[in-house]
Design a protein around this motif. Structure first.
Motif, PDB file in Angstrom:
ATOM      1  N   ARG A 146      64.966  84.008 -71.575  1.00  0.00           N
ATOM      2  CA  ARG A 146      63.859  84.185 -72.513  1.00  0.00           C
ATOM      3  C   ARG A 146      63.343  82.817 -72.950  1.00  0.00           C
ATOM      4  O   ARG A 146      64.092  82.014 -73.495  1.00  0.00           O
ATOM      5  CB  ARG A 146      64.314  84.981 -73.735  1.00  0.00           C
ATOM      6  N   LYS A 147      62.048  82.583 -72.754  1.00  0.00           N
ATOM      7  CA  LYS A 147      61.499  81.240 -72.981  1.00  0.00           C
ATOM      8  C   LYS A 147      60.316  81.206 -73.947  1.00  0.00           C
ATOM      9  O   LYS A 147      59.800  80.122 -74.244  1.00  0.00           O
ATOM     10  CB  LYS A 147      61.045  80.639 -71.649  1.00  0.00           C
ATOM     11  N   LEU A 148      59.836  82.356 -74.413  1.00  0.00           N
ATOM     12  CA  LEU A 148      58.689  82.357 -75.310  1.00  0.00           C
ATOM     13  C   LEU A 148      59.050  81.727 -76.652  1.00  0.00           C
ATOM     14  O   LEU A 148      60.223  81.663 -77.034  1.00  0.00           O
ATOM     15  CB  LEU A 148      58.178  83.787 -75.514  1.00  0.00           C
ATOM     16  N   ASP A 149      58.024  81.288 -77.385  1.00  0.00           N
ATOM     17  CA  ASP A 149      58.268  80.565 -78.635  1.00  0.00           C
ATOM     18  C   ASP A 149      59.122  81.370 -79.613  1.00  0.00           C
ATOM     19  O   ASP A 149      60.037  80.824 -80.242  1.00  0.00           O
ATOM     20  CB  ASP A 149      56.936  80.195 -79.296  1.00  0.00           C
ATOM     21  N   GLY A 150      58.808  82.641 -79.770  1.00  0.00           N
ATOM     22  CA  GLY A 150      59.565  83.472 -80.699  1.00  0.00           C
ATOM     23  C   GLY A 150      61.015  83.636 -80.272  1.00  0.00           C
ATOM     24  O   GLY A 150      61.936  83.662 -81.111  1.00  0.00           O
ATOM     25  N   GLU A 151      61.225  83.730 -78.976  1.00  0.00           N
ATOM     26  CA  GLU A 151      62.585  83.861 -78.448  1.00  0.00           C
ATOM     27  C   GLU A 151      63.380  82.580 -78.672  1.00  0.00           C
ATOM     28  O   GLU A 151      64.557  82.617 -79.040  1.00  0.00           O
ATOM     29  CB  GLU A 151      62.513  84.226 -76.970  1.00  0.00           C
ATOM     30  N   VAL A 152      62.720  81.444 -78.469  1.00  0.00           N
ATOM     31  CA  VAL A 152      63.367  80.151 -78.707  1.00  0.00           C
ATOM     32  C   VAL A 152      63.704  79.994 -80.189  1.00  0.00           C
ATOM     33  O   VAL A 152      64.795  79.528 -80.553  1.00  0.00           O
ATOM     34  CB  VAL A 152      62.461  78.993 -78.223  1.00  0.00           C
ATOM     35  N   ALA A 153      62.781  80.407 -81.065  1.00  0.00           N
ATOM     36  CA  ALA A 153      63.018  80.311 -82.505  1.00  0.00           C
ATOM     37  C   ALA A 153      64.183  81.205 -82.932  1.00  0.00           C
ATOM     38  O   ALA A 153      65.020  80.810 -83.757  1.00  0.00           O
ATOM     39  CB  ALA A 153      61.750  80.686 -83.273  1.00  0.00           C
ATOM     40  N   ARG A 155      66.652  82.141 -81.026  1.00  0.00           N
ATOM     41  CA  ARG A 155      67.877  81.552 -80.477  1.00  0.00           C
ATOM     42  C   ARG A 155      68.396  80.456 -81.404  1.00  0.00           C
ATOM     43  O   ARG A 155      69.602  80.360 -81.664  1.00  0.00           O
ATOM     44  CB  ARG A 155      67.604  80.991 -79.082  1.00  0.00           C
ATOM     45  N   LYS A 156      67.485  79.638 -81.917  1.00  0.00           N
ATOM     46  CA  LYS A 156      67.872  78.578 -82.851  1.00  0.00           C
ATOM     47  C   LYS A 156      68.433  79.176 -84.138  1.00  0.00           C
ATOM     48  O   LYS A 156      69.470  78.731 -84.657  1.00  0.00           O
ATOM     49  CB  LYS A 156      66.656  77.695 -83.141  1.00  0.00           C
ATOM     50  N   ASN A 172      58.168  89.185 -84.280  1.00  0.00           N
ATOM     51  CA  ASN A 172      57.525  89.014 -82.981  1.00  0.00           C
ATOM     52  C   ASN A 172      57.183  90.357 -82.355  1.00  0.00           C
ATOM     53  O   ASN A 172      56.107  90.532 -81.771  1.00  0.00           O
ATOM     54  CB  ASN A 172      58.426  88.206 -82.055  1.00  0.00           C
TER      55      ASN A 172
END
Length: 200
Positions: A146-153, A155-156, A172
């Motif tokens: 998963r690489k979309l901005d919301g997915e990255v956020a 994950r953090k 999201n």
């Protein structure tokens, strides 16, 4: 190859290889590989937050077992197996969690209520989610592909808080559904509202 094993009392005697074989019967390669990544992510989150690693891994592995079951089979189960008939107005995006557990029980033989609940709730959430529920919900969203901005956020956020990651995922999801003129399943809104009240 993997060194992951599950207690037989959790799997009703099935080995992980048995479960893998049944997954492969129901899923295409891409979806199957996604399930393997969610399994690993779920186990990692469970270890991080001191939750049941085996239940989390098993729920992650099986969460999309029913994702590609034909609509006709779903409709038959909803109509004949005691489900809320209002579910017929939705589709597999909702069904593969809420109704998918019926197929997991009957075809795979997994009956652990905590595992099944986590899988059931991974598509819609629930206002009273347990940490195991949140792990399955979040792991599906933040697995490494998963690489979309919301997915990255998310994950953090999941480095320190399951609830924060869950809220980001819900935000999201709701944004996507509204922006694409999709119907929102009521329980998803109830889940969002409950999390907002907790954080405020």
């Amino acid at each position: 190859m993997t060194d992951i094993t599950y207690p037989t009392e959790l799997t009703n005697g099935l080995s992980r290889d048995d479960i893998i074989a049944r997954l492969k019967e129901r899923l295409d390669d891409a979806r199957f590989e996604h399930c393997l990544r969610v399994e690993k992510t779920s186990r990692k989150l469970a270890k991080r937050f001191d939750e049941d690693i085996d239940r989390a891994g098993l729920a992650g592995l099986l969460h999309d077992y029913a994702k590609q079951i034909p609509v006709t089979e779903y409709r038959q189960v909803i109509q004949n197996e005691g489900f809320d008939q209002a579910l017929l107005a939705y589709g597999r995006g909702i069904w593969h969690g809420m109704v998918g557990v019926w197929f997991i029980e009957h075809e795979v033989g997994i009956t652990d209520p905590l595992v099944l609940q986590a899988i059931e709730r991974h598509t819609t959430g629930a206002p009273t989610m347990t940490p195991l529920d949140e792990i399955t919900f979040v792991a599906d969203f933040i697995e490494p592909a998963r690489k979309l901005d919301g997915e990255v956020a998310a994950r953090k956020a999941a480095e320190t808080s399951l609830s924060d990651a869950t809220l980001i995922e819900l935000q999201n999801t709701l944004t996507y559904l509204v922006s694409t003129n999709k119907v929102v399943y009521p329980q998803t809104l109830l889940t969002y509202n409950a999390l907002i009240r907790q954080t405020n």
